[in-house]
Design a protein around this motif. Structure first.
Motif, PDB file in Angstrom:
ATOM      1  N   LEU A   1     -22.892   1.723 -10.107  1.00 24.01           N
ATOM      2  CA  LEU A   1     -21.676   2.493  -9.844  1.00 24.01           C
ATOM      3  C   LEU A   1     -20.860   1.738  -8.811  1.00 24.01           C
ATOM      4  CD1 LEU A   1     -23.124   6.087  -9.629  1.00 24.01           C
ATOM      5  CD2 LEU A   1     -21.923   5.021 -11.526  1.00 24.01           C
ATOM      6  N   GLU A   2     -19.689   1.257  -9.205  1.00 24.89           N
ATOM      7  CA  GLU A   2     -18.832   0.536  -8.265  1.00 24.89           C
ATOM      8  C   GLU A   2     -17.417   1.084  -8.385  1.00 24.89           C
ATOM      9  OE1 GLU A   2     -20.257  -4.000  -7.879  1.00 24.89           O
ATOM     10  OE2 GLU A   2     -20.146  -3.225  -9.926  1.00 24.89           O
ATOM     11  N   SER A   3     -16.828   1.379  -7.229  1.00 26.27           N
ATOM     12  CA  SER A   3     -15.451   1.870  -7.219  1.00 26.27           C
ATOM     13  C   SER A   3     -14.802   1.476  -5.905  1.00 26.27           C
ATOM     14  CB  SER A   3     -15.421   3.383  -7.374  1.00 26.27           C
ATOM     15  OG  SER A   3     -14.367   3.920  -6.602  1.00 26.27           O
ATOM     16  N   SER A   4     -13.533   1.094  -5.961  1.00 21.27           N
ATOM     17  CA  SER A   4     -12.823   0.700  -4.754  1.00 21.27           C
ATOM     18  C   SER A   4     -11.383   1.165  -4.861  1.00 21.27           C
ATOM     19  CB  SER A   4     -12.871  -0.822  -4.598  1.00 21.27           C
ATOM     20  OG  SER A   4     -11.822  -1.231  -3.760  1.00 21.27           O
ATOM     21  N   THR A   5     -10.961   1.976  -3.899  1.00 22.68           N
ATOM     22  CA  THR A   5      -9.610   2.524  -3.913  1.00 22.68           C
ATOM     23  C   THR A   5      -8.898   2.081  -2.641  1.00 22.68           C
ATOM     24  OG1 THR A   5     -10.636   4.439  -4.932  1.00 22.68           O
ATOM     25  CG2 THR A   5      -8.301   4.612  -4.351  1.00 22.68           C
ATOM     26  N   THR A   6      -7.778   1.413  -2.782  1.00 22.32           N
ATOM     27  CA  THR A   6      -7.068   0.886  -1.627  1.00 22.32           C
ATOM     28  C   THR A   6      -6.042   1.893  -1.137  1.00 22.32           C
ATOM     29  OG1 THR A   6      -7.295  -1.293  -2.594  1.00 22.32           O
ATOM     30  CG2 THR A   6      -5.735  -1.063  -0.785  1.00 22.32           C
ATOM     31  N   VAL A   7      -6.014   2.077   0.192  1.00 26.25           N
ATOM     32  CA  VAL A   7      -5.019   2.978   0.778  1.00 26.25           C
ATOM     33  C   VAL A   7      -4.692   2.489   2.183  1.00 26.25           C
ATOM     34  CG1 VAL A   7      -6.872   4.515   1.463  1.00 26.25           C
ATOM     35  CG2 VAL A   7      -4.534   5.327   1.512  1.00 26.25           C
ATOM     36  N   PRO A   8      -3.410   2.291   2.512  1.00 36.18           N
ATOM     37  CA  PRO A   8      -3.048   1.859   3.861  1.00 36.18           C
ATOM     38  C   PRO A   8      -3.160   2.993   4.872  1.00 36.18           C
ATOM     39  CG  PRO A   8      -1.306   1.371   2.264  1.00 36.18           C
ATOM     40  CD  PRO A   8      -2.240   2.337   1.633  1.00 36.18           C
ATOM     41  N   VAL A   9      -3.627   2.650   6.057  1.00 41.17           N
ATOM     42  CA  VAL A   9      -3.655   3.601   7.171  1.00 41.17           C
ATOM     43  C   VAL A   9      -2.624   3.128   8.191  1.00 41.17           C
ATOM     44  CG1 VAL A   9      -5.018   4.553   9.034  1.00 41.17           C
ATOM     45  CG2 VAL A   9      -6.046   4.216   6.803  1.00 41.17           C
ATOM     46  N   VAL A  10      -1.629   3.952   8.465  1.00 43.58           N
ATOM     47  CA  VAL A  10      -0.479   3.512   9.254  1.00 43.58           C
ATOM     48  C   VAL A  10      -0.450   4.247  10.595  1.00 43.58           C
ATOM     49  CG1 VAL A  10       0.777   3.163   7.116  1.00 43.58           C
ATOM     50  CG2 VAL A  10       1.106   5.274   8.399  1.00 43.58           C
ATOM     51  N   PRO A  11       0.190   3.646  11.598  1.00 41.81           N
ATOM     52  CA  PRO A  11       0.368   4.336  12.881  1.00 41.81           C
ATOM     53  C   PRO A  11       1.340   5.498  12.737  1.00 41.81           C
ATOM     54  CG  PRO A  11       1.547   2.261  12.874  1.00 41.81           C
ATOM     55  CD  PRO A  11       0.737   2.289  11.618  1.00 41.81           C
ATOM     56  N   PRO A  12       1.356   6.413  13.717  1.00 41.83           N
ATOM     57  CA  PRO A  12       2.244   7.580  13.616  1.00 41.83           C
ATOM     58  C   PRO A  12       3.709   7.175  13.539  1.00 41.83           C
ATOM     59  CG  PRO A  12       0.670   7.858  15.399  1.00 41.83           C
ATOM     60  CD  PRO A  12       0.549   6.455  14.941  1.00 41.83           C
ATOM     61  N   ARG A  13       4.507   8.021  12.921  1.00 39.04           N
ATOM     62  CA  ARG A  13       5.950   7.780  12.877  1.00 39.04           C
ATOM     63  C   ARG A  13       6.531   7.901  14.281  1.00 39.04           C
ATOM     64  NH1 ARG A  13       8.736   8.108   8.213  1.00 39.04           N
ATOM     65  NH2 ARG A  13      10.550   8.959   9.321  1.00 39.04           N
ATOM     66  N   HIS A  14       7.799   7.438  14.408  1.00 37.60           N
ATOM     67  CA  HIS A  14       8.411   7.464  15.746  1.00 37.60           C
ATOM     68  C   HIS A  14       8.462   8.890  16.287  1.00 37.60           C
ATOM     69  CE1 HIS A  14      11.694   8.535  13.075  1.00 37.60           C
ATOM     70  NE2 HIS A  14      12.306   9.079  14.109  1.00 37.60           N
TER      71      HIS A  14
ATOM     72  N   GLY B   1      17.288   3.280   4.763  1.00 38.90           N
ATOM     73  CA  GLY B   1      17.894   3.820   5.973  1.00 38.90           C
ATOM     74  C   GLY B   1      17.130   3.397   7.213  1.00 38.90           C
ATOM     75  N   PHE B   2      17.736   3.659   8.361  1.00 40.09           N
ATOM     76  CA  PHE B   2      17.245   3.059   9.594  1.00 40.09           C
ATOM     77  C   PHE B   2      15.914   3.637  10.021  1.00 40.09           C
ATOM     78  CE2 PHE B   2      16.981   2.368  14.155  1.00 40.09           C
ATOM     79  CZ  PHE B   2      17.177   1.013  14.181  1.00 40.09           C
ATOM     80  N   TYR B   3      15.718   4.933   9.882  1.00 42.99           N
ATOM     81  CA  TYR B   3      14.462   5.522  10.382  1.00 42.99           C
ATOM     82  C   TYR B   3      13.278   5.002   9.589  1.00 42.99           C
ATOM     83  CZ  TYR B   3      16.635   8.652  13.687  1.00 42.99           C
ATOM     84  OH  TYR B   3      17.304   9.141  14.763  1.00 42.99           O
ATOM     85  N   GLU B   4      13.441   4.933   8.260  1.00 43.98           N
ATOM     86  CA  GLU B   4      12.345   4.398   7.449  1.00 43.98           C
ATOM     87  C   GLU B   4      12.049   2.964   7.865  1.00 43.98           C
ATOM     88  OE1 GLU B   4      10.270   5.928   5.634  1.00 43.98           O
ATOM     89  OE2 GLU B   4      11.405   7.648   6.390  1.00 43.98           O
ATOM     90  N   PHE B   5      13.097   2.221   8.187  1.00 42.81           N
ATOM     91  CA  PHE B   5      12.905   0.839   8.616  1.00 42.81           C
ATOM     92  C   PHE B   5      12.149   0.801   9.926  1.00 42.81           C
ATOM     93  CE2 PHE B   5      14.585  -2.789  11.083  1.00 42.81           C
ATOM     94  CZ  PHE B   5      14.023  -3.802  10.328  1.00 42.81           C
ATOM     95  N   TRP B   6      12.506   1.705  10.815  1.00 43.37           N
ATOM     96  CA  TRP B   6      11.860   1.759  12.123  1.00 43.37           C
ATOM     97  C   TRP B   6      10.363   2.024  11.944  1.00 43.37           C
ATOM     98  CZ3 TRP B   6      13.684   5.695  16.413  1.00 43.37           C
ATOM     99  CH2 TRP B   6      12.997   5.423  17.596  1.00 43.37           C
ATOM    100  N   ASN B   7      10.016   2.903  11.010  1.00 49.37           N
ATOM    101  CA  ASN B   7       8.610   3.263  10.792  1.00 49.37           C
ATOM    102  C   ASN B   7       7.952   2.443   9.712  1.00 49.37           C
ATOM    103  OD1 ASN B   7       8.480   5.492  12.637  1.00 49.37           O
ATOM    104  ND2 ASN B   7       9.970   6.448  11.255  1.00 49.37           N
ATOM    105  N   TRP B   8       8.575   1.353   9.358  1.00 45.09           N
ATOM    106  CA  TRP B   8       8.073   0.572   8.229  1.00 45.09           C
ATOM    107  C   TRP B   8       6.754  -0.089   8.604  1.00 45.09           C
ATOM    108  CZ3 TRP B   8      10.238  -4.733   6.363  1.00 45.09           C
ATOM    109  CH2 TRP B   8       9.616  -5.072   5.149  1.00 45.09           C
ATOM    110  N   PHE B   9       5.694   0.283   7.881  1.00 44.87           N
ATOM    111  CA  PHE B   9       4.422  -0.420   7.996  1.00 44.87           C
ATOM    112  C   PHE B   9       4.234  -1.230   6.726  1.00 44.87           C
ATOM    113  CE2 PHE B   9      -0.093  -0.803   7.061  1.00 44.87           C
ATOM    114  CZ  PHE B   9      -0.556  -1.356   8.239  1.00 44.87           C
ATOM    115  N   ASP B  10       4.148  -2.531   6.857  1.00 46.03           N
ATOM    116  CA  ASP B  10       4.108  -3.396   5.679  1.00 46.03           C
ATOM    117  C   ASP B  10       2.653  -3.711   5.340  1.00 46.03           C
ATOM    118  OD1 ASP B  10       4.382  -5.138   3.692  1.00 46.03           O
ATOM    119  OD2 ASP B  10       5.507  -6.669   4.800  1.00 46.03           O
ATOM    120  N   PRO B  11       2.070  -3.050   4.341  1.00 45.80           N
ATOM    121  CA  PRO B  11       0.657  -3.318   4.024  1.00 45.80           C
ATOM    122  C   PRO B  11       0.443  -4.639   3.311  1.00 45.80           C
ATOM    123  CG  PRO B  11       1.557  -1.754   2.476  1.00 45.80           C
ATOM    124  CD  PRO B  11       2.652  -2.039   3.453  1.00 45.80           C
TER     125      PRO B  11
END
Lengths: 447, 779, 314
Positions: A386-399, B70-80
């Motif tokens: 059984l092999e499975s791999s799902t890619t998902v980015p983990v991003v920092p919080p929005r501004h 738009g600018f906000y999306e650019f500001w929060n842009w994380f490029d995987p």
């Protein structure tokens, strides 16, 4: 007369044993066998036929029907039962058999005693065959059969492939020593007393033992570390089984008594072997995987660091009797990894009771942004991988995703506010007070 | 009547002269802007409207995101897809000024229903801003001397190659707008200093903020202005004008600059910015002391104050040092530090040292970029020393510092160029004014009175003040900034001894000098045109080669290969290449890359270097671990493209060695004689390295039986190279770009080398089983 | 069984052999105060495949007739590092040896290692015993003279092979300190005396212009790249557009300076000339200077940049 009765009995018993079992990958089977010997394996072949396989027979001599056309295999399974043939036709070379596996075609190979291309093939699976013309020999138990024809008793669960009790099996052929390849699955071990050596006209070859002993066991093929029937599951799931000799399948051995009045186990054994090799037994697959926030339902394409993520996989098992996939909750040791280069999270993926076939777990995403993968990698001997791999980015919080108005930050707020207020007051006073100020200045000067 | 070298029209009304002068000025400026823009379009004419070399591709990509989301999306842009699998927080690691600028332009044009493609905006942004730069330089120089000098400076900056090199159409880089902001901020600073106006100081701060948002080089301003202020203080030229200007600039500018996410708290925590802070504090102290001084008159108290001043200065300095050692203040960043300790970069940060534009500058490139200005501008600096006003000090400091920096790094030629233009403009305009001035010096003093009338009429030219006033207050005349030829004439005719005692006799001398100068200027124009059209206009994405018959042959391998990737590989196929090509792959092929030109993670780059420089079986695990599907190498051996990966290979080795010193050693890649060879004498490590194999795989076959020759190294190329872990996927027309696909693991769990051998039908030697006895012995 | 015993004896014998060869080496090292002076057989002894010690060996050719200048430059650095090593306590010191091998003492070793150049420094890790590197790599590693012939980097590099870091300290350069101190005092007193001169703007103007000229002459390039003052073949113009020799800095800076000077003369000095004849003469003079020197400069540039199309008088 007597034999005739046994015949019927056998037939009945066969009928009782036979159930219509299906393979998960297809029913077309190519059997490469010398037409002259085809009838010797009738029980085996009939058994397959009754299970619903369509058998196509092909002589080693001719090249029709072709196995691989335009990189597509015409058959789901291939049985090579013509061990003694010089060559199995131009299109059946070791290379082409490996290609068959890469095309997910399952293969049963009966190994010859004589030198043949199949030796080179076995080497690729890190099976080490004895020198040509040296079959497995055993002198015990004492019996009237030649020393090369050995009854091997199978204890239960000796191999994951053998799911039910098997009576002793007649074996005649060459053993295989196993290299250290984790994909190998020994199905039938050689007896501890057995060994491989040249057969001389006189019974057996004690000399072989002797001079082997002289050499301190150098190159002696002996003992239960050897394997008589060996399975191999390639990383893409295709299965191949090496059988020491074709006779294991033969009617003769099928009917031969193992002990007094005890039917030999060959029929069940070969059936089990075929069932495993042809993807009937121990076949699993991942139906689908899904992931979402713990208190959510929709899968997100990116997660924020420290999110609580829930991951679930649906696993089902092939049921050969019904011929369909059924949800399977039997796995107890399934694991989930959340990796970026290295696993950041490695946790058990337990079955959810109440939901058959569903395995689920929840965990906190690491405090590290990057491109992560949900990885399931479950490899157990005999079972399909059984092999499975799902890619998902983990991003920092929005501004605007950060917490605001922290009580700890009040000193700074107070500082900012007081400064602006002070500035405002100062400028108003200064602007208002300008004129008088200058006047006063003048007055001072005039005095 | 003073003897004039040539007749001057005397019957012009002041208004006419004034208006014509200003008209001429405007027309000239317009023409200069036209020239500045036009001379940057060579690249479009010779090639096409395409984004140039490396970094611009990222800026272009980012701008597209900005325009689309738009600018906000650019500001929060994380490029995987960048720095796979680490990803890159673009919003927080980029100077958004450039993208924001073209984004705003784009939106405005959209609002005006002018559907202009964002690409064209990006391509033409640099030329557009070069026109603004010319104008900013004009204003700046006008503050230094006068309009005529300003026009000269504008003309220079408009066409000087040193600036064109970074601002041709298509080189969509931060410098494109940064130079304009640099000059304009400086102009505003000077204006604020001269007038002591908080308003101009604030505007300067605003443009400083724009600069910070646009270019990392803002540190230059951050240190240039404080140094200027400091020098003024040390020369005892402290004034309230200085105080107001600096404080308003620093306070607002610093607060504003901290709003840029990428800068954050650096202005208060790193050494580059501490100078500005220190000068700010010093100004407060000095101002305070001045205040006390003006109210107290006791002699020794003033001495006390001096001591206090010095003591506080020392205290501040020591506090700074102390904090630095405690790590409260970050020490110089590597890039900045390497400017002072020039050996530093090569030893500790090879990535920085490896960049070609960080190499030191040899004199020919100075001459190439600045031509005659390079030797005229010292003269200009001398002129600045002659009348040493505050703003002239600025030019002097700027010239000295910038010429040092430009010597250390090629790319900093860009900061030197503006001041060179300004200084040489000052020099040349002074020269021309001296020699065009028609007044012969032997002024007959006794005939002053009748001259008055003549003075009156000719005084017309003097922009604002009638000559009579001038005659009364010669000091004022001298102080007034505009000293155009005609106003000098006024000064002369109004019988000023100082003015009349100097001048040029005769017409021929004037003609000689003026013609000489004009001739040099013409030569300068020719030079600039030549350099721009040949050297600085090639977009390094598309190459051109001259055929034997002089016909131009376009080499478009890069785009060919990148589009192949875009068309023939899955969306998420990871491409590994050396970091130079990361941005281009992301921009043109739109595929994830391991490393790219923003070299923020040394270890990740070193990993790629290690993979490239180690043997196949060692590299394969690295490739698999990073999910690499394709490997891309640049190989110039066929057509002699010298900027290829084999020539950069040693840097990969060095960078990898920096992280894994005991696995990769640079010396193993040289022959025993210490040569860097690729032919059969190459060292074993070299021949086995992945980069080497990928470069020369099947190269010898091209030549049939003949001797395969690498035309960059001029050495024999190796024959029969075998690859077990990679498959050649694509090779571009001229073999510049070669792409290899990484094989998956063998299904039988063998290592790919032996699997390959089996495929080729090679026999493997029979092995015997390890009998239990031997096993026991071995254990 | 027999085999086992024999092998055991063999091991013991080896151990003893190692012991006394180690003693020998220690004595040798002590004799040569920290650095063993090798010949071919002592070399084999030192680099025996069973060595339990590590060693750093300098291959050099110091004899007069070889006249190998870098060897002579480098030798003191190596011996000082060796000396520094001999100061650590014996238990560690005898784990690592510094040795130097002169070509004339053992040319065959040079052939064996196929060394074509000198000086070379090899660091031999221990091939046996507890200090054998975990990686199992016992092949000698070469020291590349990236940081020149200084002792500091060398010690830093070799410390990777020694049991404890080499206690090498750069000797305090008293002369340097002294000179700087003198210079500071001198400058100070000079300033006191010559303040009126120093603080005139023209001094500063001169200074800054000189700095600018030197820098734009490519001085930093020569500093950073460490290029020679003139080329090996005696010509002082380096071939190639982005390359130059030390002398070019002076020439170019002088040319720039002369041109700038003539401009300054034309602008500032000439107009104050009161006699028309003299002034005219000067104007023509400086004009001529500008034209001629400028064309010299351009021709110089054409040498560096072959493709340059324009040329002036010459």
């Amino acid at each position: 007369m007597f034999s005739l009765r046994r015949w019927c009995l056998l037939a009945l018993s066969l009928a009782g044993v036979l159930v219509d079992a299906k393979s998960s990958t297809g029913d077309s089977v190519l059997v490469v066998v010398d037409p002259a010997q085809q009838d010797n394996y009738s029980i085996f072949f009939n058994g397959l036929k009754d299970q619903g396989y369509e058998l196509t027979f092909r002589s080693p001599k001719v090249e029709k029907p072709v196995i691989i056309e335009d990189n597509v295999s015409n058959f789901a399974h291939v049985i090579l039962l013509a061990p003694e043939a010089k060559n199995l036709g131009k299109d059946i070379t070791p290379q082409s058999i490996v290609e068959l596996l890469s095309l997910k075609t399952n293969v049963v190979v009966a190994l010859p005693t004589k030198q043949s291309p199949l030796h080179a093939l076995a080497a690729e699976f890190s099976l080490i065959l004895p020198p040509p013309g040296s079959p497995l020999i055993s002198y015990s138990p004492k019996r009237d059969t030649p020393s090369t024809l050995i009854p091997i008793s199978v204890e239960d669960h000796s191999s994951p492939v053998l799911t039910k009790h098997i009576r002793p099996v007649w074996f005649s052929g060459i053993p295989q020593a196993l290299g250290n390849n984790p994909l190998l699955i020994p199905i039938l071990r050689a007896p501890a007393e057995s060994f491989a050596s040249e057969v001389t006209v006189t019974s057996g070859s004690a000399e072989a033992l002797v001079d082997a002993a002289e050499k301190g066991g150098e190159g002696l093929w002996a003992g239960s570390s050897l394997s008589a029937v060996t399975g191999f599951q390639a990383t893409n799931g295709a299965r191949i089984t090496f059988v020491g000799g074709a006779e294991v399948f033969s009617d003769e051995l099928a009917q031969k008594e193992a002990e007094q009045y005890v039917q030999s186990g060959n029929i069940d054994f070969v059936k089990e072997v075929a069932a495993w090799t042809f993807q009937e037994n121990l076949v699993l697959r991942i139906e689908k995987v899904e992931h979402h926030l713990v208190n959510g339902t929709e899968p997100k394409e990116t997660y924020t660091i420290n999110d609580n993520v829930e991951f679930s996989a649906y696993i089902s098992k092939w049921n050969p009797a019904k011929g369909e996939w059924q949800p399977y909750s039997g796995l107890k040791d399934l694991q989930l990894e959340f990796t970026m280069l290295d696993p950041f999270v490695r946790t058990a993926l337990p079955p959810v009771n109440g939901a058959p076939g569903k395995y689920s777990t929840a965990f906190r995403a690491p405090d590290r942004h990057g491109v992560f993968k949900f990885v399931i990698n479950h490899k157990r001997k005999g079972w399909s991988f059984l092999e499975s791999s799902t890619t998902v980015p983990v991003v920092p919080p929005r501004h605007d995703g950060y917490p605001r108005f922290l009580s700890a930050a009040w000193p700074y707020y107070a500082g900012a506010i007081s400064t602006s207020v002070a500035f405002f007051l100062f400028s108003t006073i200064w602007l208002a007070g300008e004129a008088r100020d200058s006047k006063k200045g003048k007055a001072a000067k005039s005095e | 009547m003073p003897s004039l070298a040539y007749p001057v029209p005397t019957d012009l009304s002041p208004a006419t002269v004034k208006n014509t002068a200003s008209l001429f000025r405007i027309v000239t400026l317009a023409l200069i802007s036209g020239a500045a823009i036009a001379s940057r379009l060579f690249s479009i004419i010779n090639y096409e409207s395409v984004i140039h070399e490396f970094d611009p591709w990222f800026n272009y990509r980012a701008t597209r995101v900005l325009a689309a989301k738009g600018f906000y999306e650019f500001w929060n842009w994380f490029d995987p897809t960048a720095w796979y699998p680490l990803g890159r927080v673009v919003g927080g690691t980029v100077y958004p000024g450039l993208m924001a600028t073209s984004g705003v332009i784009y939106y405005i044009l959209q609002a005006l229903n002018l559907p202009v493609d964002i690409r064209n905006i990006c391509v033409l942004l640099a030329p557009g801003f070069s026109a603004l730069t010319a104008w900013a330089t004009y204003m700046f120089t006008k503050e230094m001397k006068n309009e005529s000098a300003g026009l000269l400076a504008a003309a220079f900056i408009g066409i000087v190659p040193g600036y064109i090199s970074r601002s041709v159409a298509g080189s969509y880089d931060n410098e494109a707008i940064a130079i304009f902001l640099l000059m304009f901020t400086f102009f505003l600073w000077i204006r604020a200093l001269k007038q002591g106006s908080a308003l101009y100081g604030t505007i300067a701060a605003v443009f400083y903020f724009y600069m910070v948002a646009a270019w990392g080089g803002y540190v230059f301003i951050t240190n240039m202005i404080p140094v200027h202020a400091l020098v003024l203080i040390l020369m005892g030229r402290f004034s309230h004008r200085l105080y107001v200007a600096y404080c308003s600039w620093y306070a607002i500018g610093t607060l504003a600059s901290m709003q840029v996410p990428f800068v954050g708290f650096q202005p208060v925590s790193t050494s580059e910015h501490m100078g500005a802070l220190g000068v700010f504090g010093l100004l407060q102290i000095v101002a305070f002391i001045e205040l006390v001084r003006s109210h107290v008159s006791s002699q020794n108290f003033q001495r006390l104050l001096r001591v206090f001043l010095v003591a506080t200065g020392l205290l501040g300095a020591s506090a700074f040092v102390f904090l630095t050692y405690n790590g409260k203040i970050a020490p110089w960043t590597g890039r900045f530090y390497s400017l002072w300790d020039t050996g530093y970069a090569k030893k500790y940060i090879p990535i920085i040292a490896s960049v070609s534009e960080h190499q030191p500058t040899a004199w020919p490139s100075f001459f190439m970029d600045l031509q005659m200005l390079i030797f005229v501008f010292p003269a200009g600096v001398i002129m600045c020393f002659r009348e040493l006003r505050d703003e002239h000090l600025f030019v002097i400091i700027y010239s000295v510092m910038a010429s040092y920096f430009a010597g250390v790094m090629v790319r900093l030629m860009l900061t030197l160029t503006p001041v060179v233009c300004v200084a040489s403009a000052i020099a040349l305009s002074t020269l021309l004014e001296t020699y065009i001035n028609p007044v012969e010096p032997d002024a007959a003093v006794e005939v002053v009175e009748p001259k008055q009338t003549n003075g009156e009429t000719t005084a017309a030219a003097a922009p604002s003040t009638p000559a009579g006033k001038k005659a009364k207050k010669p000091a004022a005349a001298a102080a007034a900034a505009p000293t155009s030829a005609l106003s000098e004439l006024v000064a002369v005719s109004s019988g000023k001894k100082t003015a009349s005692s100097r001048g040029i006799f005769g017409l021929d001398t004037r003609i000689v000098v003026v013609l000489n100068t004009l001739w040099m200027l013409f030569f300068f124009v020719f030079h600039c045109t030549y350099v721009t059209s040949t050297a600085y206009s090639s977009p390094s994405v598309v190459l051109a080669s001259q055929g034997p018959d002089g016909s131009q042959h376009i080499i478009d391998d890069f785009r060919e290969a990148y589009y192949w990737l875009r068309q023939n590989t899955p969306e998420d196929a990871v491409v590994m290449s050396w970091w130079d090509y990361g941005y281009q792959i992301a921009g043109m092929a739109d595929r994830p890359t391991l490393v790219d030109n923003n070299t923020w993670n040394n270890t990740h780059i070193a990993t790629v270097g290690k993979a490239m420089s180690s043997s196949e079986e060692n590299a394969y695990p690295i490739l698999r671990k990073h999910d690499v599907d394709y490997v891309l190498v640049i190989f110039g051996g066929l057509i002699g493209y010298s900027g290829d990966d084999i020539n950069k290979f040693l840097w990969m080795v060095r960078i990898a060695q920096g992280v894994w010193p005991d696995e990769i050693q640079e010396s193993n890649y040289f022959t025993p004689r210490g040569e860097y060879r690729v032919d059969d004498n190459a060292s074993k490590t070299m021949r086995e390295s992945l980069m080497y194999k990928m470069s020369y795989y099947r190269f010898a076959d091209l030549f049939g039986g003949n001797q395969a020759v690498d035309r960059v190294r001029n050495q024999q190329a190796p024959k029969n190279i075998e690859l077990d872990y990679l498959d050649e996927a694509f090779t571009s027309e001229n073999w510049i770009v070669r792409i290899y696909e990484v094989r998956k693991e063998d299904i039988l769990g063998r290592d790919l080398k032996s699997a390959n051998a089996f495929e080729k039908g090679k026999k493997r030697k029979r092995s015997k089983p390890i009998t239990s006895r031997r096993r026991a012995l071995a254990a | 069984m027999k085999g086992l015993f024999s092998s055991l004896f063999l091991c013991l014998g080896l151990v003893y052999a190692q012991q006394d060869s180690l003693k020998k080496l220690t004595e040798l090292a002590a004799a040569g105060n920290g650095v063993i002076h090798l010949d071919s057989q002592s070399f084999d002894l030192l680099t025996s495949p069973k060595r339990t010690w590590s060693a750093s060996i300098q291959f050099t050719a110091l004899s007069k007739n070889r006249n190998c200048v870098p060897c002579k430059e480098f030798d003191p650095a190596f011996s000082t590092v060796g000396k520094a090593w001999s100061s650590v306590q014996a238990s560690d010191r005898d784990q690592h040896f510094f040795a130097t091998l002169d070509f004339d003492n053992a040319p065959n070793v040079f052939q064996k290692l196929s060394l074509a150049s000198a000086p070379v420094v090899f660091a031999y890790p221990a091939a046996d015993g507890p200090r054998k590197p975990a990686s199992g790599r016992t092949a000698p590693t070469k020291y590349d003279f990236q940081d020149g012939f200084d002792a500091g980097p060398l010690a830093q590099h070799l410390s990777k092979f020694t049991p404890v870091p080499i206690p090498y300290k750069a000797p305090i350069d008293w002369a340097k300190w002294f000179t700087t101190a003198i210079a500071i005092i001198g400058v100070g007193s000079f300033l006191r005396l010559a303040a009126p001169v120093v603080f005139t703007r023209w001094t500063w103007a001169f200074g800054s212009v000189i700095v600018m000229l030197i820098m734009t002459g490519g001085y930093m390039f020569t500093r950073i790249r460490g290029v020679p003052y003139v080329g090996r073949d005696g010509n002082w113009i380096a071939a190639g557009f982005s390359n130059q020799y030390g002398q070019e800095v002076h020439v170019v800076a002088f040319v720039y300076g002369l041109l700038a000077f003539s401009f300054v003369m034309l602008t500032l000095i000439v107009p104050y000339q009161t006699s028309p004849a003299k002034q005219r003469m000067q104007v023509y003079l400086w004009g001529a200077v500008v034209i001629i020197i400028y064309s010299v400069l351009v021709s110089l540039f054409r040498v560096k940049n072959r493709g340059y199309p324009y040329k002036l008088l010459l």
